[in-house]
Write an enzyme that holds these catalytic residues in place. Structure first.
Site, PDB file in Angstrom:
ATOM      1  N   GLU A 155       8.599  -2.010  -5.693  1.00  0.00           N
ATOM      2  CA  GLU A 155       9.172  -3.154  -6.366  1.00  0.00           C
ATOM      3  C   GLU A 155      10.793  -2.943  -6.323  1.00  0.00           C
ATOM      4  OE1 GLU A 155       7.177  -3.054 -10.071  1.00  0.00           O
ATOM      5  OE2 GLU A 155       5.326  -3.801  -9.123  1.00  0.00           O
ATOM      6  N   GLU A 183       1.219   4.235  -3.641  1.00  0.00           N
ATOM      7  CA  GLU A 183       0.833   2.915  -4.086  1.00  0.00           C
ATOM      8  C   GLU A 183       0.615   1.748  -3.151  1.00  0.00           C
ATOM      9  OE1 GLU A 183       1.995   3.134  -8.420  1.00  0.00           O
ATOM     10  OE2 GLU A 183       3.647   2.275  -7.452  1.00  0.00           O
ATOM     11  N   GLY A 226      -1.046  -4.504  -9.215  1.00  0.00           N
ATOM     12  CA  GLY A 226      -0.973  -5.544 -10.188  1.00  0.00           C
ATOM     13  C   GLY A 226      -1.926  -6.666  -9.714  1.00  0.00           C
ATOM     14  N   HIS A 249       9.993   2.961  -5.932  1.00  0.00           N
ATOM     15  CA  HIS A 249       8.779   2.103  -6.166  1.00  0.00           C
ATOM     16  C   HIS A 249       8.949   0.905  -5.118  1.00  0.00           C
ATOM     17  CE1 HIS A 249       6.062  -0.534  -8.147  1.00  0.00           C
ATOM     18  NE2 HIS A 249       5.474   0.568  -8.703  1.00  0.00           N
ATOM     19  N   SER A 300      -3.694  -0.879  -9.811  1.00  0.00           N
ATOM     20  CA  SER A 300      -4.645  -1.613 -10.511  1.00  0.00           C
ATOM     21  C   SER A 300      -5.926  -0.148 -10.823  1.00  0.00           C
ATOM     22  CB  SER A 300      -5.437  -2.365  -9.596  1.00  0.00           C
ATOM     23  OG  SER A 300      -4.676  -3.448  -9.470  1.00  0.00           O
ATOM     24  N   ASN A 326       3.876   3.641 -15.805  1.00  0.00           N
ATOM     25  CA  ASN A 326       5.000   2.964 -15.309  1.00  0.00           C
ATOM     26  C   ASN A 326       4.960   1.657 -16.161  1.00  0.00           C
ATOM     27  OD1 ASN A 326       7.029   1.455 -14.090  1.00  0.00           O
ATOM     28  ND2 ASN A 326       6.325   1.510 -12.114  1.00  0.00           N
ATOM     29  N   LYS A 386       7.270  -0.706 -16.042  1.00  0.00           N
ATOM     30  CA  LYS A 386       8.296  -1.536 -15.579  1.00  0.00           C
ATOM     31  C   LYS A 386       8.939  -2.317 -16.496  1.00  0.00           C
ATOM     32  CE  LYS A 386       4.347  -1.671 -12.130  1.00  0.00           C
ATOM     33  NZ  LYS A 386       3.735  -2.499 -11.156  1.00  0.00           N
TER      34      LYS A 386
END
Ligand code: 13P
Length: 248
Positions: free
Chosen positions: A97, A167, A173, A95, A213, A10, A12
């Site tokens: 985000e 996730e 991250g 996701h 991660s 991904n 991003k």
């Protein structure tokens, strides 16, 4: 039942079109593995050059977002038919985000899963709990609710083609990975939930990824777990390390 491993990057909001083409060149030989589905989920503007750059290789292309209508007055959005026509096969949906920064809720996410299947795109449906929910010990209920809502009205045959990415938000991250046992616990829970919502054959077929991660150092242990069929990788998908994860 043997499920085919799926390792997806991904990207991003990273990589200009020229950087994207260069990265495809860097990764080309490193990601070769006929036993694994390799996917690059890339920013909308990178889709056309990336599809061209990976032509003839084992890499599949995914998108990071789309809207549920085919066309019309939806400024700034991109549709499933546009993605299909450009050569996109996979689509990330839900996701954290998109949920947290752009306010996407489970009603919209469910509509996106339906639209993706209706359009011939393969969804990578994301779920995962915050650090607060992890600490409160209610993460299992949270994940159960997310998946149940997001799959409302989705058939067993569709779920067999689905990829679910677990996730945990606290591991995205942050450099803090869920331990292999923590990841396996939730991926196993998701598979049990699919067996309850559908049937065992569907639960045996659905592919479940871990994301958060994941890197060249921890991938092999995570991927050795029976309910973890792959990874959804952010930061490490932009580096040669991605090849090590594909071949972990
Ligand atoms: P990182 O691998 O950078 O933690 O990102 C994970 C992720 O959000 C993939 O969708």
């Amino acid at each position: 039942m043997a499920r085919r491993r799926i390792i997806a990057g991904n990207w991003k909001m990273n990589m200009t079109p020229s950087e994207a083409v260069a990265l495809c060149g860097t990764l080309k030989d490193l990601v070769k593995n006929d036993a694994v589905d390799v996917v690059y989920c890339v920013p909308a503007i990178d889709i056309v050059p990336v599809v061209e750059a990976v032509k003839g290789s084992n890499v599949h292309v995914g998108a990071e977002n789309f809207y549920i209508e085919d066309k019309g007055a939806f400024t700034g959005e991109i549709s499933a038919p546009m993605l299909k026509d450009a050569g996109v096969e996979y689509i990330i949906i839900g996701h954290s985000e998109r949920r947290d920064i752009f306010g996407e809720n489970d009603v919209l996410i469910n509509s996106k899963v339906k639209k993706a299947f209706a359009s011939g795109l393969k969804p990578i449906l994301c779920c995962g709990e915050s650090l607060a929910l992890r600490k409160a010990g209610t993460y299992k209920e949270w994940i159960t609710r997310q998946i149940t809502w997001d799959l409302d009205g989705i058939t067993a045959d569709q779920v067999k083609e689905l990829v679910i990415a677990y996730e945990p938000i606290w591991a995205i991250g942050t450099g803090e990975t869920a331990s292999a046992d923590q990841a396996e616990e939730v991926c196993g829970l998701i598979r049990e939930l699919i067996a309850k919502l559908y049937d065992q054959a569907t639960a045996d077929a659905v592919r479940i990824q871990y994301g958060g991660s994941m890197n060249a150092g921890n991938a092999a242990e995570l991927l050795s777990k029976p309910n973890i069929d792959g990874g959804l990788i952010g930061g490490a998908s932009l580096k040669p390390d991605f090849g090590k994860i594909v071949n972990a």
